[in-house]
Motif scaffolding. Sequence first.
Motif, PDB file in Angstrom:
ATOM      1  N   PRO A  69      15.521  96.663 -78.976  1.00  0.00           N
ATOM      2  CA  PRO A  69      14.975  95.086 -79.140  1.00  0.00           C
ATOM      3  C   PRO A  69      14.885  94.593 -77.574  1.00  0.00           C
ATOM      4  CG  PRO A  69      17.417  95.736 -79.184  1.00  0.00           C
ATOM      5  CD  PRO A  69      16.728  96.986 -79.307  1.00  0.00           C
ATOM      6  N   PHE A  70      15.093  95.260 -76.591  1.00  0.00           N
ATOM      7  CA  PHE A  70      14.838  94.761 -75.477  1.00  0.00           C
ATOM      8  C   PHE A  70      13.106  94.766 -75.134  1.00  0.00           C
ATOM      9  CE2 PHE A  70      14.211  96.087 -70.704  1.00  0.00           C
ATOM     10  CZ  PHE A  70      14.118  94.947 -70.291  1.00  0.00           C
TER      11      PHE A  70
ATOM     12  N   MET B 242      22.091 105.605 -74.829  1.00  0.00           N
ATOM     13  CA  MET B 242      21.289 105.673 -76.040  1.00  0.00           C
ATOM     14  C   MET B 242      21.914 104.245 -76.771  1.00  0.00           C
ATOM     15  SD  MET B 242      19.325 106.738 -78.409  1.00  0.00           S
ATOM     16  CE  MET B 242      18.704 108.190 -77.611  1.00  0.00           C
ATOM     17  N   ILE B 243      22.936 103.955 -76.533  1.00  0.00           N
ATOM     18  CA  ILE B 243      23.613 102.730 -77.184  1.00  0.00           C
ATOM     19  C   ILE B 243      22.616 101.715 -76.687  1.00  0.00           C
ATOM     20  CG2 ILE B 243      25.341 100.967 -77.254  1.00  0.00           C
ATOM     21  CD1 ILE B 243      27.324 103.421 -77.227  1.00  0.00           C
ATOM     22  N   THR B 244      22.557 101.583 -75.398  1.00  0.00           N
ATOM     23  CA  THR B 244      21.671 100.521 -74.728  1.00  0.00           C
ATOM     24  C   THR B 244      20.147 100.302 -75.514  1.00  0.00           C
ATOM     25  OG1 THR B 244      23.098 100.369 -72.988  1.00  0.00           O
ATOM     26  CG2 THR B 244      20.915  99.251 -72.604  1.00  0.00           C
ATOM     27  N   ARG B 245      19.743 101.639 -75.489  1.00  0.00           N
ATOM     28  CA  ARG B 245      18.224 101.730 -76.116  1.00  0.00           C
ATOM     29  C   ARG B 245      18.142 101.513 -77.410  1.00  0.00           C
ATOM     30  NH1 ARG B 245      15.709 107.439 -75.117  1.00  0.00           N
ATOM     31  NH2 ARG B 245      13.904 106.346 -75.758  1.00  0.00           N
TER      32      ARG B 245
ATOM     33  N   PRO C 203      24.229  95.378 -73.238  1.00  0.00           N
ATOM     34  CA  PRO C 203      24.285  95.665 -71.648  1.00  0.00           C
ATOM     35  C   PRO C 203      24.975  96.937 -71.350  1.00  0.00           C
ATOM     36  CG  PRO C 203      24.633  93.353 -72.244  1.00  0.00           C
ATOM     37  CD  PRO C 203      24.652  94.133 -73.621  1.00  0.00           C
ATOM     38  N   ILE C 204      24.390  97.864 -70.510  1.00  0.00           N
ATOM     39  CA  ILE C 204      25.116  99.052 -69.926  1.00  0.00           C
ATOM     40  C   ILE C 204      26.367  99.249 -69.852  1.00  0.00           C
ATOM     41  CG2 ILE C 204      24.251  98.876 -67.772  1.00  0.00           C
ATOM     42  CD1 ILE C 204      23.856 101.843 -70.149  1.00  0.00           C
ATOM     43  N   THR C 205      26.709  98.156 -69.204  1.00  0.00           N
ATOM     44  CA  THR C 205      28.357  97.940 -68.627  1.00  0.00           C
ATOM     45  C   THR C 205      29.120  98.109 -70.022  1.00  0.00           C
ATOM     46  OG1 THR C 205      27.879  96.908 -66.587  1.00  0.00           O
ATOM     47  CG2 THR C 205      30.064  96.826 -67.410  1.00  0.00           C
ATOM     48  N   PHE C 206      28.696  97.263 -70.958  1.00  0.00           N
ATOM     49  CA  PHE C 206      29.565  97.083 -72.217  1.00  0.00           C
ATOM     50  C   PHE C 206      29.368  98.613 -72.955  1.00  0.00           C
ATOM     51  CE2 PHE C 206      28.778  92.627 -71.162  1.00  0.00           C
ATOM     52  CZ  PHE C 206      29.911  92.214 -71.439  1.00  0.00           C
ATOM     53  N   SER C 207      28.230  99.138 -72.848  1.00  0.00           N
ATOM     54  CA  SER C 207      27.958 100.545 -73.775  1.00  0.00           C
ATOM     55  C   SER C 207      28.653 101.579 -72.964  1.00  0.00           C
ATOM     56  CB  SER C 207      26.364 100.892 -73.379  1.00  0.00           C
ATOM     57  OG  SER C 207      25.646  99.910 -74.128  1.00  0.00           O
TER      58      SER C 207
ATOM     59  N   LYS D 113      26.382  81.134 -65.034  1.00  0.00           N
ATOM     60  CA  LYS D 113      26.416  81.973 -64.061  1.00  0.00           C
ATOM     61  C   LYS D 113      26.175  83.539 -64.717  1.00  0.00           C
ATOM     62  CE  LYS D 113      30.198  80.077 -61.190  1.00  0.00           C
ATOM     63  NZ  LYS D 113      31.452  80.332 -61.065  1.00  0.00           N
ATOM     64  N   LEU D 114      26.354  83.401 -65.980  1.00  0.00           N
ATOM     65  CA  LEU D 114      26.175  84.794 -66.750  1.00  0.00           C
ATOM     66  C   LEU D 114      24.821  85.181 -66.777  1.00  0.00           C
ATOM     67  CD1 LEU D 114      28.512  84.018 -70.007  1.00  0.00           C
ATOM     68  CD2 LEU D 114      28.945  84.968 -67.676  1.00  0.00           C
ATOM     69  N   LYS D 115      24.351  86.551 -66.224  1.00  0.00           N
ATOM     70  CA  LYS D 115      23.162  86.919 -66.077  1.00  0.00           C
ATOM     71  C   LYS D 115      22.777  87.492 -67.553  1.00  0.00           C
ATOM     72  CE  LYS D 115      20.148  90.634 -64.106  1.00  0.00           C
ATOM     73  NZ  LYS D 115      20.212  91.740 -63.118  1.00  0.00           N
ATOM     74  N   VAL D 116      21.425  86.904 -67.858  1.00  0.00           N
ATOM     75  CA  VAL D 116      20.758  87.285 -69.084  1.00  0.00           C
ATOM     76  C   VAL D 116      19.471  88.114 -68.792  1.00  0.00           C
ATOM     77  CG1 VAL D 116      19.508  86.207 -71.165  1.00  0.00           C
ATOM     78  CG2 VAL D 116      21.461  85.069 -70.244  1.00  0.00           C
ATOM     79  N   GLY D 117      19.351  89.185 -69.415  1.00  0.00           N
ATOM     80  CA  GLY D 117      18.066  89.863 -69.165  1.00  0.00           C
ATOM     81  C   GLY D 117      18.095  91.394 -69.628  1.00  0.00           C
ATOM     82  N   ASN D 118      17.631  92.141 -68.738  1.00  0.00           N
ATOM     83  CA  ASN D 118      17.325  93.764 -68.791  1.00  0.00           C
ATOM     84  C   ASN D 118      18.815  94.258 -69.203  1.00  0.00           C
ATOM     85  OD1 ASN D 118      16.877  96.451 -68.748  1.00  0.00           O
ATOM     86  ND2 ASN D 118      15.651  96.118 -66.818  1.00  0.00           N
ATOM     87  N   PRO D 119      19.036  94.766 -70.153  1.00  0.00           N
ATOM     88  CA  PRO D 119      20.563  95.366 -70.408  1.00  0.00           C
ATOM     89  C   PRO D 119      20.703  96.635 -69.935  1.00  0.00           C
ATOM     90  CG  PRO D 119      18.889  95.742 -72.340  1.00  0.00           C
ATOM     91  CD  PRO D 119      18.025  95.061 -71.199  1.00  0.00           C
TER      92      PRO D 119
END
Length: 474
Positions: free
Chosen positions: A25-26, A85-88, A93-97, A308-314
């Motif tokens: 979805p990114f 793969m979760i992020t793909r 976001p990869i930190t949450f993945s 402040k929260l970053k929105v963008g590339n997961p």
Amino acid sequence: MVTEYKFFINGEWRTSPRKIQIKSPFNGEIAGEVYLASPDDLEDAVISAQNAFEKTKEIPSHKRAEILEFISNEIAKRREDFAQMITREMGKPITFSRAEVDRAIFTFKIASEEAKRINGEIIPLDLASHSEKRLGLVKRFPIGIILAITPFNFPLNLVAHKVAPAIASGNAIILKPSSQAPIVSIMLAEIIEKSGYPAGGFNLVPCKSDEIELLVRDERIKMVTFTGSSEVGWRLKNIAGKKKVTLELGGNAAVVVEPDANLDFAVKRIALGSFGQAGQSCIAVQRIYVHKDIYPEFEKRFVEETKKLKVGNPFEPDTIVGPLVDENAAIKTENWVNEAVKNGAKILTGGKRNYTFYEPTILIDVKPDMKVSCQEVFAPVVTLEKYDSFEEAIQMVNNSRYGLQAGIFTNNIKKIFYAFEKIDVGGVIINDYPTYRIDHMPYGGVKDSGFGREGLKYAIEEMTELKLMVLNLA
């Protein structure tokens, strides 16, 4: 070259004439192509699970624990592969993945321990004179084939919450993963295949939603465990017949902030609970109620923290808000916010869509019957409202068709227990956001949020039946 992924039935990897492409979805990149099981494949899965149950129910507890420990360890070895793969697949976001993978490792680990302590009890039956010298032995037994249907937003750990207790209790399981994020489940199946669990004890069947209803209706299935939307969940319950059903459904989680709260902590936690992974969690913060005495300060700080929260590339580790799962979800969010504004709500920040991204959005002057308040947004959108008394705030929390979890920020012990007794939800979280969960705690809701509980010990209880043996020792 695009990687193709097969499905898994009776210990074998299968293909079919049907495939679906899984796109990020990114950026729209293809994560892989997944073969879909047919109705004939589903029938084979049921038959193989029936046969396997004759073996799984006889596996001793130490062996079930070893199998689950193996799965936990193997996920840990492939931690980064799973996270990527979760992020793909779903744009988390990869930190949450990575955090989700760690949770899945923990979930299977705790399940391995719970497999060793599925206890029964001895009960005295001599409570009346006619029942002297009698004793009761109560034991838990696995129930048979469990059909698990899982969502996209936690494609590994919510699968683990169904698969792990099923294995721990000796049941056979058929897993239907989310059509939006099935590849992570296939990667898990590769590990389960090598774990020593009998062939047919675990089957993975990506398929169309209407086709899985064949199994929901099937009398050979002894339990359906579903996580997803309320609309789908209640429909499945209606067609499930006499089998056991557990539903972990949606929510519009509320949080209450009292004047004695630690505002520095509360603001940061509520912002993360509102907008982390684009609000795509059934316990994401959606409704915020703040006491009138601290409302101006809270609103100011909360808007600042949100910006402040970053929105963008997961795939970037400092990203907090990634894309929604698809453009339709983003468009729905946009429509709901626009509808609220048209009817009098105001936007403090956010309110714009860019393809699958929706800005973290704070709304005020929202009426209780607006969709952004009374329904599940499942997006980075929250409503903010002030209240006069704590009792009024609790009534506001309860003014919802949902009842999954709620958060209360206060140090007043009387108010803490008042909230615990009066809020109609499955879990009340004190001095933290309602998005809090650790995977061995009982987790589930009331009202339209479903019924039954997950959390390893509690899920095992759902997946077993008590049986009583009476001994006449006279």
